[in-house]
Scaffold this motif. Structure first.
Motif, PDB file in Angstrom:
ATOM      1  N   SER A   1       0.644  -1.173  -0.086  1.00  0.00           N
ATOM      2  CA  SER A   1       0.125  -0.328   0.514  1.00  0.00           C
ATOM      3  C   SER A   1       1.096   0.946   0.043  1.00  0.00           C
ATOM      4  O   SER A   1       0.356   2.425  -0.273  1.00  0.00           O
ATOM      5  CB  SER A   1      -1.235  -0.458   0.993  1.00  0.00           C
ATOM      6  OG  SER A   1       0.008  -0.019   2.300  1.00  0.00           O
TER       7      SER A   1
ATOM      8  N   GLU B   1      -8.932   3.367  -3.261  1.00  0.00           N
ATOM      9  CA  GLU B   1      -9.800   2.763  -2.923  1.00  0.00           C
ATOM     10  C   GLU B   1      -9.514   0.903  -2.839  1.00  0.00           C
ATOM     11  O   GLU B   1      -9.726   0.676  -2.327  1.00  0.00           O
ATOM     12  CB  GLU B   1     -11.043   3.058  -3.662  1.00  0.00           C
ATOM     13  CG  GLU B   1     -11.991   1.614  -3.695  1.00  0.00           C
ATOM     14  CD  GLU B   1     -12.251   2.011  -2.333  1.00  0.00           C
ATOM     15  OE1 GLU B   1     -13.531   0.164  -2.168  1.00  0.00           O
ATOM     16  OE2 GLU B   1     -12.625   2.920  -1.817  1.00  0.00           O
ATOM     17  N   TRP B   2      -8.369   0.461  -3.483  1.00  0.00           N
ATOM     18  CA  TRP B   2      -7.177  -0.769  -4.055  1.00  0.00           C
ATOM     19  C   TRP B   2      -6.795  -0.231  -2.238  1.00  0.00           C
ATOM     20  O   TRP B   2      -6.798  -1.677  -2.045  1.00  0.00           O
ATOM     21  CB  TRP B   2      -6.801  -0.983  -4.979  1.00  0.00           C
ATOM     22  CG  TRP B   2      -6.441  -1.542  -5.170  1.00  0.00           C
ATOM     23  CD1 TRP B   2      -6.839  -2.939  -5.913  1.00  0.00           C
ATOM     24  CD2 TRP B   2      -4.707  -2.444  -4.697  1.00  0.00           C
ATOM     25  NE1 TRP B   2      -6.035  -3.560  -6.029  1.00  0.00           N
ATOM     26  CE2 TRP B   2      -4.449  -4.027  -4.917  1.00  0.00           C
ATOM     27  CE3 TRP B   2      -3.807  -1.948  -3.823  1.00  0.00           C
ATOM     28  CZ2 TRP B   2      -3.836  -4.247  -4.568  1.00  0.00           C
ATOM     29  CZ3 TRP B   2      -2.942  -2.305  -3.379  1.00  0.00           C
ATOM     30  CH2 TRP B   2      -2.730  -3.982  -3.579  1.00  0.00           C
TER      31      TRP B   2
ATOM     32  N   ALA C   1      -7.400   0.788   0.752  1.00  0.00           N
ATOM     33  CA  ALA C   1      -8.317  -0.158   1.193  1.00  0.00           C
ATOM     34  C   ALA C   1      -9.207  -0.582   1.774  1.00  0.00           C
ATOM     35  O   ALA C   1      -8.627  -1.385   3.039  1.00  0.00           O
ATOM     36  CB  ALA C   1      -9.752   1.345   1.144  1.00  0.00           C
ATOM     37  N   ARG C   2      -9.217  -1.190   0.600  1.00  0.00           N
ATOM     38  CA  ARG C   2      -9.914  -3.014   0.188  1.00  0.00           C
ATOM     39  C   ARG C   2      -9.208  -3.752   1.778  1.00  0.00           C
ATOM     40  O   ARG C   2      -8.961  -4.923   1.544  1.00  0.00           O
ATOM     41  CB  ARG C   2     -10.444  -2.902  -1.124  1.00  0.00           C
ATOM     42  CG  ARG C   2     -11.359  -2.493  -1.145  1.00  0.00           C
ATOM     43  CD  ARG C   2     -11.997  -2.763  -2.854  1.00  0.00           C
ATOM     44  NE  ARG C   2     -13.127  -1.969  -3.079  1.00  0.00           N
ATOM     45  CZ  ARG C   2     -14.506  -2.807  -2.504  1.00  0.00           C
ATOM     46  NH1 ARG C   2     -14.144  -3.752  -2.635  1.00  0.00           N
ATOM     47  NH2 ARG C   2     -15.651  -1.888  -3.460  1.00  0.00           N
ATOM     48  N   TYR C   3      -7.649  -3.300   0.138  1.00  0.00           N
ATOM     49  CA  TYR C   3      -6.542  -4.778   0.966  1.00  0.00           C
ATOM     50  C   TYR C   3      -6.283  -4.397   2.166  1.00  0.00           C
ATOM     51  O   TYR C   3      -6.047  -5.103   2.707  1.00  0.00           O
ATOM     52  CB  TYR C   3      -5.329  -4.005  -0.407  1.00  0.00           C
ATOM     53  CG  TYR C   3      -3.901  -5.081   0.256  1.00  0.00           C
ATOM     54  CD1 TYR C   3      -3.634  -6.360  -0.026  1.00  0.00           C
ATOM     55  CD2 TYR C   3      -2.678  -4.278   0.410  1.00  0.00           C
ATOM     56  CE1 TYR C   3      -3.342  -7.353   0.080  1.00  0.00           C
ATOM     57  CE2 TYR C   3      -1.296  -5.271  -0.015  1.00  0.00           C
ATOM     58  CZ  TYR C   3      -2.050  -7.348   0.362  1.00  0.00           C
ATOM     59  OH  TYR C   3      -0.986  -7.381   0.641  1.00  0.00           O
ATOM     60  N   ARG C   4      -5.712  -2.749   3.125  1.00  0.00           N
ATOM     61  CA  ARG C   4      -5.552  -3.219   4.531  1.00  0.00           C
ATOM     62  C   ARG C   4      -7.003  -3.595   5.543  1.00  0.00           C
ATOM     63  O   ARG C   4      -6.470  -4.296   5.404  1.00  0.00           O
ATOM     64  CB  ARG C   4      -5.085  -1.019   4.316  1.00  0.00           C
ATOM     65  CG  ARG C   4      -3.820  -0.843   4.343  1.00  0.00           C
ATOM     66  CD  ARG C   4      -3.942   0.670   4.141  1.00  0.00           C
ATOM     67  NE  ARG C   4      -2.818   0.760   3.843  1.00  0.00           N
ATOM     68  CZ  ARG C   4      -2.160   2.311   4.368  1.00  0.00           C
ATOM     69  NH1 ARG C   4      -2.727   3.333   4.864  1.00  0.00           N
ATOM     70  NH2 ARG C   4      -1.074   2.524   3.951  1.00  0.00           N
ATOM     71  N   ILE C   5      -8.347  -3.232   5.012  1.00  0.00           N
ATOM     72  CA  ILE C   5      -9.132  -3.747   5.662  1.00  0.00           C
ATOM     73  C   ILE C   5      -8.641  -5.484   6.373  1.00  0.00           C
ATOM     74  O   ILE C   5      -9.300  -5.749   7.370  1.00  0.00           O
ATOM     75  CB  ILE C   5     -10.066  -2.385   5.735  1.00  0.00           C
ATOM     76  CG1 ILE C   5     -10.403  -1.307   6.028  1.00  0.00           C
ATOM     77  CG2 ILE C   5     -11.483  -3.945   6.354  1.00  0.00           C
ATOM     78  CD1 ILE C   5     -11.354  -0.405   5.081  1.00  0.00           C
ATOM     79  N   ARG C   6      -8.708  -5.597   4.993  1.00  0.00           N
ATOM     80  CA  ARG C   6      -9.056  -7.057   4.649  1.00  0.00           C
ATOM     81  C   ARG C   6      -7.879  -7.825   5.350  1.00  0.00           C
ATOM     82  O   ARG C   6      -8.422  -8.704   6.346  1.00  0.00           O
ATOM     83  CB  ARG C   6      -9.476  -7.317   3.362  1.00  0.00           C
ATOM     84  CG  ARG C   6      -9.215  -9.324   2.648  1.00  0.00           C
ATOM     85  CD  ARG C   6      -9.168  -9.175   1.410  1.00  0.00           C
ATOM     86  NE  ARG C   6      -8.111  -9.835   1.530  1.00  0.00           N
ATOM     87  CZ  ARG C   6      -7.619  -8.975  -0.055  1.00  0.00           C
ATOM     88  NH1 ARG C   6      -8.392  -7.433  -0.410  1.00  0.00           N
ATOM     89  NH2 ARG C   6      -6.309  -8.622  -0.653  1.00  0.00           N
TER      90      ARG C   6
ATOM     91  N   ARG D   1      -8.325  -6.895   9.234  1.00  0.00           N
ATOM     92  CA  ARG D   1      -9.678  -7.791   9.860  1.00  0.00           C
ATOM     93  C   ARG D   1      -8.954  -9.057  10.143  1.00  0.00           C
ATOM     94  O   ARG D   1      -9.053 -10.787  11.081  1.00  0.00           O
ATOM     95  CB  ARG D   1     -11.020  -7.627   9.524  1.00  0.00           C
ATOM     96  CG  ARG D   1     -11.064  -6.419   9.554  1.00  0.00           C
ATOM     97  CD  ARG D   1     -12.827  -6.222   8.993  1.00  0.00           C
ATOM     98  NE  ARG D   1     -13.209  -5.115   8.858  1.00  0.00           N
ATOM     99  CZ  ARG D   1     -13.983  -4.267   8.362  1.00  0.00           C
ATOM    100  NH1 ARG D   1     -14.875  -4.709   7.167  1.00  0.00           N
ATOM    101  NH2 ARG D   1     -14.594  -3.202   8.936  1.00  0.00           N
TER     102      ARG D   1
ATOM    103  N   GLY E   1      -6.774   1.163   6.859  1.00  0.00           N
ATOM    104  CA  GLY E   1      -7.755   1.132   5.876  1.00  0.00           C
ATOM    105  C   GLY E   1      -8.827   2.163   5.353  1.00  0.00           C
ATOM    106  O   GLY E   1      -9.020   2.728   4.328  1.00  0.00           O
TER     107      GLY E   1
ATOM    108  N   ARG F   1      -9.625   4.676   2.578  1.00  0.00           N
ATOM    109  CA  ARG F   1     -10.712   4.653   1.824  1.00  0.00           C
ATOM    110  C   ARG F   1     -11.745   6.551   1.805  1.00  0.00           C
ATOM    111  O   ARG F   1     -12.389   6.937   0.778  1.00  0.00           O
ATOM    112  CB  ARG F   1     -12.166   3.641   2.479  1.00  0.00           C
ATOM    113  CG  ARG F   1     -13.300   4.279   2.098  1.00  0.00           C
ATOM    114  CD  ARG F   1     -14.590   2.504   2.875  1.00  0.00           C
ATOM    115  NE  ARG F   1     -13.459   2.223   1.294  1.00  0.00           N
ATOM    116  CZ  ARG F   1     -14.004   0.225   1.620  1.00  0.00           C
ATOM    117  NH1 ARG F   1     -15.224   0.022   2.906  1.00  0.00           N
ATOM    118  NH2 ARG F   1     -13.833  -0.689   0.811  1.00  0.00           N
TER     119      ARG F   1
END
Length: 350
Positions: free
Chosen positions: A61, A174-175, A177-182, A185, A196, A200
């Motif tokens: 990221s 957005e890419w 954000a999705r990667y970090r949040i996934r 978690r 993340g 976003r």
């Protein structure tokens, strides 16, 4: 009778100390070759694997956001757009938050010591605080710049380039954000999830820059600083969400559903007559538990110990990302028997 120590078993997940470190690494390598999941729907990563995933998410990221911010900075220099400037600074700050998180993940790999007996996992909480402060600083800068331009409006140059840069900013954020949040978690890292969420919001602020570019193209000079103020408000919202998640973690908050899940698992253990005080806490992106279970007062010490081991094992299966549990066995009260904890009563208010 009671059992008041931490139990080891073939699937022990706790971080080894000193001389046992090599044995722990060997166990983890063996575990990879013969995997055993404590939760098929939500597998528990080993400490090293979790940290490696977190580090990989950070550096990937960082590269994506670094390229995004650099491309936007070139357009800022040519266009003099204050909205895009605020978005670019925020993207750059978001990329740089990988540094404290990376340090935290590296520290989290270190073995516990006699001074830091729980290890260094809480460094992630400190990194989360740094991220919150970074978001706050970027919000202040974006707001100050937008107000300054609102008081002294200037035309935006190369509006089409600003629009393209805004789209690039949205896609990159957005890419990320999705990667970090996934990943956050998956490994239980509140700091990475907060990062993340930060990314976003940056993506949506990039879309706001696109609106500002449209207003400027129509000849409305105030569109750019007004969008800059909107970006500031958006950053403030993500600041609230990130701060809430990080501060909850600092204060040892856990999802109540995890407590319910742990209590149900303990109630099903043979020999457990009741569940007393149960505590869960995060140390970095891993959970630890402390619990008192009630057992038959006539069992032997060895039998009470066996029940405590079974209780810990049940918790490791039931609670995602739990790495160790400290189980205390209390005898079931007998009629007329004094409370065995009475000698501790005068310490209750301490």
């Amino acid at each position: 009778m009671s059992d008041r120590h931490e139990h080891s078993h073939p699937h022990e997940h706790s971080q080894p100390h000193g001389h046992g470190h090599r044995h722990g690494l060997l166990h983890r390598l063996t575990h990879l070759l013969t995997p055993h999941s404590h939760e098929t729907a939500d597998k528990v990563d080993s400490a090293l694997e979790s940290s490696a995933r977190g580090m990989r998410a950070l550096w990937v990221s960082l590269a994506v956001l670094g390229v995004t911010a650099l491309a936007q900075a070139v357009v800022v220099a040519a266009s003099d757009s204050v909205a895009l400037l605020g978005d670019t600074v925020h993207n750059a700050a978001d990329a740089l938050t990988a540094v404290p998180l990376g340090i935290a993940f590296v520290l989290g790999r270190r073995a516990a010591t006699r001074r830091f007996t729980y290890g260094y996992g809480r460094a992630e909480d400190l990194a989360g605080l740094v991220i919150v402060l970074t978001i706050a600083a970027s919000a202040a800068f974006a707001g100050w710049t937008a107000i300054d331009r609102l008081l002294d409006p200037r035309p935006v140059q190369h509006v089409s380039a600003v629009a393209v840069a805004a789209l690039v900013g949205f896609a990159g954020n957005e890419w990320v954000a999705r990667y970090r949040i996934r990943v956050g978690r998956a490994i239980g890292s509140a700091a990475l999830v907060a990062d993340g969420l930060h990314a976003r919001t940056d993506g949506f602020t990039s879309l706001a820059v696109l609106l500002g570019a449209g207003g400027s193209a129509l000849g409305w000079q105030l569109a750019d600083p007004i969008v800059g103020l909107a970006i500031t408000a958006a950053i403030a919202l993500v600041l609230r969400d990130a701060a809430r998640e990080v501060f909850r973690r600092v204060l040892d908050a856990v999802d109540p559903a995890l407590v319910d899940r742990a209590e149900r698992a303990l109630a099903e253990v043979a020999g457990v007559r009741g569940v007393g005080e149960l505590r869960l806490r995060w140390i970095g992106h891993r959970l630890r538990a402390e619990v008192a279970v009630v057992v038959d007062g006539d069992v032997t010490v060895r039998q009470a110990h066996r029940i405590a081991v079974d209780a810990e094992h049940a918790l490791l299966h039931a609670v995602p990302r739990l790495t160790a549990a400290l189980v205390h066995a209390d005898p079931e009260p007998a009629p007329g028997e004094a409370d065995p904890h009475q000698p501790l009563a005068h310490h209750a208010s301490a």
